[in-house]
Design a protein around this motif. Structure first.
Motif, PDB file in Angstrom:
ATOM      1  N   PRO A  59      24.865  30.840 -25.190  1.00  0.00           N
ATOM      2  CA  PRO A  59      23.750  31.118 -24.272  1.00  0.00           C
ATOM      3  C   PRO A  59      23.690  30.087 -23.153  1.00  0.00           C
ATOM      4  N   GLY A  60      23.521  30.549 -21.936  1.00  0.00           N
ATOM      5  CA  GLY A  60      23.408  29.624 -20.811  1.00  0.00           C
ATOM      6  C   GLY A  60      22.008  29.056 -20.712  1.00  0.00           C
ATOM      7  N   PHE A  84      14.788  24.936 -23.865  1.00  0.00           N
ATOM      8  CA  PHE A  84      14.609  24.801 -25.308  1.00  0.00           C
ATOM      9  C   PHE A  84      14.785  26.146 -26.019  1.00  0.00           C
ATOM     10  N   ARG A  85      14.410  27.245 -25.355  1.00  0.00           N
ATOM     11  CA  ARG A  85      14.656  28.571 -25.934  1.00  0.00           C
ATOM     12  C   ARG A  85      16.156  28.837 -26.052  1.00  0.00           C
ATOM     13  N   LYS A  89      18.567  29.563 -29.404  1.00  0.00           N
ATOM     14  CA  LYS A  89      19.549  30.645 -29.502  1.00  0.00           C
ATOM     15  C   LYS A  89      20.937  30.085 -29.808  1.00  0.00           C
ATOM     16  N   GLU A  90      21.237  28.945 -29.196  1.00  0.00           N
ATOM     17  CA  GLU A  90      22.509  28.270 -29.395  1.00  0.00           C
ATOM     18  C   GLU A  90      22.692  27.891 -30.871  1.00  0.00           C
ATOM     19  N   LEU A 112      22.788  20.350 -26.927  1.00  0.00           N
ATOM     20  CA  LEU A 112      21.866  19.811 -27.923  1.00  0.00           C
ATOM     21  C   LEU A 112      21.717  20.686 -29.165  1.00  0.00           C
ATOM     22  N   GLY A 113      22.041  21.981 -29.051  1.00  0.00           N
ATOM     23  CA  GLY A 113      21.899  22.865 -30.200  1.00  0.00           C
ATOM     24  C   GLY A 113      23.179  23.135 -30.959  1.00  0.00           C
TER      25      GLY A 113
END
Length: 354
Positions: A59-60, A84-85, A89-90, A112-113
């Motif tokens: 996800p971008g 953060f959304r 998703k990431e 970060l995810g």
């Protein structure tokens, strides 16, 4: 069978993707199978460099940037909920990738995810201090909290002075599980004849990349010698053309850039950290124009100017005659150190604990 390692650079300009190139090569040389995950131009670039490697779209964050550098931070802050959304998703997608591709380890360059409690996870950054003006203490704390979720943090720099990242990569109170792996570069110094007096290489987020391109093309019309101008626009086909004394490319692959840097006397570019590491590897003299509003690049440009390494100026103040200052500065010296990949990758064999 070789272990599969997920390597995921942030799509913020091209720097995070390009500095992952030597890591991807090192993984292959050490018996691992890298799998690439990113989005946008970062993913497009790595797919061109490694067409034989599996590439997955993440996800971008889809961050848009202010035309006025003074508004850069506040526009970024306003988009934090959206970012953060995307991180959530990431994280969900990474769980699926681990299961579907039997991932044995993760290397995240500022995504970060992209981590997991079930497999060894590395976070790579040169920004332990995240500069954001008066809010630097807060952005650094948030960033440190994310880093703590990983098994280890790699910093592409040396731990002692002299170093390239300055206070960006060196906290007064060091984080646990931090390893300084040495500067990263995909390039090698070669003894080639100088073909261009000046090489211009652009990168970074829009619209600032285009704004700088337009300004430089206008200013450099009166430059008296040969110029190589690499726009840093990743497209399906490479294009090149010449107008008077300026040879243009929309983009170059790593091999072409390596030759171009070695054939160029001086470099005009952003003060992005990946570009700085490349210039240091090649012992080049440079002039820096930091991206307006990006505290990191503004800090680095000021650091190198103060240390007598390279001149710089704000984007709106650039004039052709400022390039004459390059000769007065000593240039970027070779900060390169031999990277112990076998030891770093031992984490993925379960041979290293922190």
């Amino acid at each position: 069978m070789n272990k599969n390692i997920l390597i995921a650079p942030l799509n913020w300009g091209l720097g995070h993707a390009t500095r992952c190139i030597p890591i991807i090569k090192a993984l292959e040389q050490n018996g691992f199978t890298p799998i690439i995950a990113s989005d946008g131009v970062a993913l497009a670039l790595l797919k061109k460099e490694f067409p034989h490697i599996i590439a997955i779209e993440l996800p971008g964050y889809n961050i848009s940037y202010a035309e006025n550098g003074k508004n850069f931070k506040w526009k970024l802050v306003a988009q934090m909920p959206k970012m953060f959304r995307a991180i959530r998703k990431e994280k969900a997608l990474v769980r699926k990738i681990i299961a579907n591709y039997e991932i044995a380890g993760i290397i995240s360059d500022n995504r970060l995810g992209v981590y997991s409690k079930s497999v060894p996870s590395v976070f790579m950054t040169h920004q332990l201090n995240v500069l954001s003006g008066k809010t630097s203490w807060f952005t650094t704390k948030v960033h440190s909290n994310y880093i703590s979720k990983f098994n280890v943090c790699w910093v592409p720099d040396t731990d002692k002075f002299p170093n390239l990242s300055g206070k960006l990569g060196h906290l007064e109170k060091p984080l646990k599980k931090t390893i300084y792996i040495g500067p990263l570069s995909r390039f090698e110094k070669k003894s080639l004849s100088i073909k261009y007096d000046l090489m211009v290489i652009l990168s970074g987020p829009e619209p600032q990349r285009t704004l700088l391109e337009e300004k430089l093309i206008e200013e450099l019309q009166a430059y008296p010698k040969e110029i190589l101008f690499v726009k840093g626009v990743i497209q399906n086909e490479q294009k090149t053309w010449k107008e008077n004394h300026i040879t243009y490319y929309n983009f170059m692959n790593s091999e072409q850039l390596n030759t171009a840097f070695n054939e160029s006397e001086m470099v005009l570019c952003r003060s992005g950290y990946t570009t700085v590491m490349d210039l240091a590897k090649l012992d080049k003299k440079a002039f820096f124009i930091p991206t307006p509003g990006q505290y990191e690049q503004e800090y680095l440009a000021k650091k190198y100017k103060t240390e007598g390494i390279a001149p710089s100026c704000k984007q709106e103040k650039f004039k052709l005659e400022k390039l004459s200052k390059i000769d007065v500065y000593k240039g970027l010296q070779n900060y390169a150190t031999a990277i112990d990949w076998e030891n770093l990758f031992s984490l993925f064999h379960g041979k290293r604990e922190f």
